[in-house]
Design a protein around this motif. Structure first.
Motif, PDB file in Angstrom:
ATOM      1  N   ALA A  53      15.259  60.592 -25.751  1.00  0.00           N
ATOM      2  CA  ALA A  53      16.111  60.244 -24.426  1.00  0.00           C
ATOM      3  C   ALA A  53      17.619  60.099 -24.929  1.00  0.00           C
ATOM      4  O   ALA A  53      17.783  59.318 -25.907  1.00  0.00           O
ATOM      5  CB  ALA A  53      15.835  59.057 -23.734  1.00  0.00           C
ATOM      6  N   LEU A  54      18.610  60.593 -24.302  1.00  0.00           N
ATOM      7  CA  LEU A  54      19.900  60.271 -24.632  1.00  0.00           C
ATOM      8  C   LEU A  54      20.251  58.934 -23.921  1.00  0.00           C
ATOM      9  O   LEU A  54      20.050  58.462 -22.703  1.00  0.00           O
ATOM     10  CB  LEU A  54      20.979  61.217 -23.945  1.00  0.00           C
ATOM     11  N   SER A  55      20.820  57.947 -24.640  1.00  0.00           N
ATOM     12  CA  SER A  55      21.521  56.756 -24.310  1.00  0.00           C
ATOM     13  C   SER A  55      22.757  56.727 -24.285  1.00  0.00           C
ATOM     14  O   SER A  55      23.452  56.919 -25.497  1.00  0.00           O
ATOM     15  CB  SER A  55      20.693  55.703 -25.036  1.00  0.00           C
ATOM     16  N   VAL A  56      23.792  56.583 -23.257  1.00  0.00           N
ATOM     17  CA  VAL A  56      25.146  56.501 -23.248  1.00  0.00           C
ATOM     18  C   VAL A  56      25.513  55.294 -22.633  1.00  0.00           C
ATOM     19  O   VAL A  56      25.313  54.782 -21.779  1.00  0.00           O
ATOM     20  CB  VAL A  56      25.375  57.636 -22.040  1.00  0.00           C
ATOM     21  N   GLN A  57      26.360  54.693 -23.531  1.00  0.00           N
ATOM     22  CA  GLN A  57      27.012  53.407 -23.245  1.00  0.00           C
ATOM     23  C   GLN A  57      28.168  53.615 -22.380  1.00  0.00           C
ATOM     24  O   GLN A  57      28.937  54.689 -22.529  1.00  0.00           O
ATOM     25  CB  GLN A  57      27.533  52.866 -24.653  1.00  0.00           C
ATOM     26  N   GLU A  71      17.620  58.267 -28.521  1.00  0.00           N
ATOM     27  CA  GLU A  71      16.564  57.365 -28.794  1.00  0.00           C
ATOM     28  C   GLU A  71      14.971  58.130 -28.657  1.00  0.00           C
ATOM     29  O   GLU A  71      14.940  59.022 -28.063  1.00  0.00           O
ATOM     30  CB  GLU A  71      16.448  56.410 -27.859  1.00  0.00           C
ATOM     31  N   ALA A  72      14.279  57.705 -29.724  1.00  0.00           N
ATOM     32  CA  ALA A  72      12.679  58.209 -29.753  1.00  0.00           C
ATOM     33  C   ALA A  72      11.745  57.339 -29.499  1.00  0.00           C
ATOM     34  O   ALA A  72      11.878  56.277 -30.258  1.00  0.00           O
ATOM     35  CB  ALA A  72      12.611  59.199 -31.109  1.00  0.00           C
ATOM     36  N   PHE A  73      10.596  57.564 -28.830  1.00  0.00           N
ATOM     37  CA  PHE A  73       9.652  56.757 -28.375  1.00  0.00           C
ATOM     38  C   PHE A  73       8.406  57.522 -28.655  1.00  0.00           C
ATOM     39  O   PHE A  73       8.218  58.724 -28.280  1.00  0.00           O
ATOM     40  CB  PHE A  73       9.790  56.362 -26.793  1.00  0.00           C
ATOM     41  N   GLY A  78       4.857  54.021 -26.436  1.00  0.00           N
ATOM     42  CA  GLY A  78       6.016  53.629 -25.778  1.00  0.00           C
ATOM     43  C   GLY A  78       7.112  53.036 -26.798  1.00  0.00           C
ATOM     44  O   GLY A  78       8.255  52.492 -26.530  1.00  0.00           O
ATOM     45  N   LYS A  79       6.471  52.653 -28.163  1.00  0.00           N
ATOM     46  CA  LYS A  79       7.417  51.940 -29.156  1.00  0.00           C
ATOM     47  C   LYS A  79       8.561  52.851 -29.659  1.00  0.00           C
ATOM     48  O   LYS A  79       8.386  54.128 -29.765  1.00  0.00           O
ATOM     49  CB  LYS A  79       6.350  51.438 -30.362  1.00  0.00           C
ATOM     50  N   LEU A  80       9.740  52.275 -29.980  1.00  0.00           N
ATOM     51  CA  LEU A  80      10.928  52.852 -30.353  1.00  0.00           C
ATOM     52  C   LEU A  80      10.769  53.316 -31.800  1.00  0.00           C
ATOM     53  O   LEU A  80      10.231  52.488 -32.499  1.00  0.00           O
ATOM     54  CB  LEU A  80      12.070  51.927 -30.321  1.00  0.00           C
ATOM     55  N   ALA A  81      10.644  54.662 -31.766  1.00  0.00           N
ATOM     56  CA  ALA A  81      10.356  55.240 -33.452  1.00  0.00           C
ATOM     57  C   ALA A  81      11.767  55.463 -33.959  1.00  0.00           C
ATOM     58  O   ALA A  81      11.798  55.301 -35.286  1.00  0.00           O
ATOM     59  CB  ALA A  81       9.716  56.697 -33.235  1.00  0.00           C
ATOM     60  N   GLY A  82      12.911  55.357 -33.149  1.00  0.00           N
ATOM     61  CA  GLY A  82      14.161  55.550 -34.041  1.00  0.00           C
ATOM     62  C   GLY A  82      15.507  55.733 -33.247  1.00  0.00           C
ATOM     63  O   GLY A  82      15.215  56.262 -31.994  1.00  0.00           O
ATOM     64  N   THR A  83      16.579  55.637 -33.474  1.00  0.00           N
ATOM     65  CA  THR A  83      17.868  55.914 -32.780  1.00  0.00           C
ATOM     66  C   THR A  83      18.822  56.526 -33.783  1.00  0.00           C
ATOM     67  O   THR A  83      18.813  56.267 -35.003  1.00  0.00           O
ATOM     68  CB  THR A  83      18.652  54.829 -32.215  1.00  0.00           C
ATOM     69  N   TRP A  84      19.454  57.456 -33.225  1.00  0.00           N
ATOM     70  CA  TRP A  84      20.418  58.469 -33.976  1.00  0.00           C
ATOM     71  C   TRP A  84      21.678  58.345 -33.374  1.00  0.00           C
ATOM     72  O   TRP A  84      21.786  58.896 -31.941  1.00  0.00           O
ATOM     73  CB  TRP A  84      19.850  59.696 -34.300  1.00  0.00           C
TER      74      TRP A  84
END
Length: 127
Positions: A53-57, A71-73, A78-84
């Motif tokens: 999922a793209l997360s836009v601030q 973000e990768a789940f 549903g656990k967060l696997a990582g963010t880039w």
């Protein structure tokens, strides 16, 4: 196959077809709860089953660009696997992928134009 979407409250949900009504989808389960809504085209399920999922601030008044992370789940927990973090000089709109790569569509403001970027799927998501 299961369909993934985001509702108006920011939950990433798995959808299923209604028996006898193949074109109607209803929520089957909530996979992850987010703080913000996911835009159209900003969700992707990898060949290995991770939900991206793209997360836009939100834009700050003095900044012209948005800050976007991917973000990768994990699809079952549903656990967060990582963010880039994605490059900041582009406003990222959507993502897709396959065969070990991710494609991102973005809009550059100066000079104005749409761009497609290709990145290798992060090694953490290849298993």
């Amino acid at each position: 196959s299961a369909k993934i979407d985001s509702d108006s409250y920011g939950r990433v949900v798995q959808l299923k077809s209604v028996a006898g009504q193949a074109h109607m989808l209803v929520p089957q389960r909530s996979i992850h709860v987010r703080n913000s809504r996911v835009g159209s085209g900003a969700l992707h399920v990898t060949d290995t089953g991770y939900i991206l999922a793209l997360s836009v601030q939100q834009r700050e008044q003095k900044r012209r660009r948005t800050l976007t992370t991917m973000e990768a789940f994990h699809n079952t927990t549903g656990k967060l696997a990582g963010t880039w973090s994605l490059p900041r000089d582009v406003d990222w709109l959507s993502l897709a992928g396959g065969n070990g790569y991710l494609l991102f569509l973005g809009l550059r403001q100066d000079p104005w134009g749409f761009e497609i970027w290709r990145f290798p799927l992060p090694s953490q998501l290849q298993r």
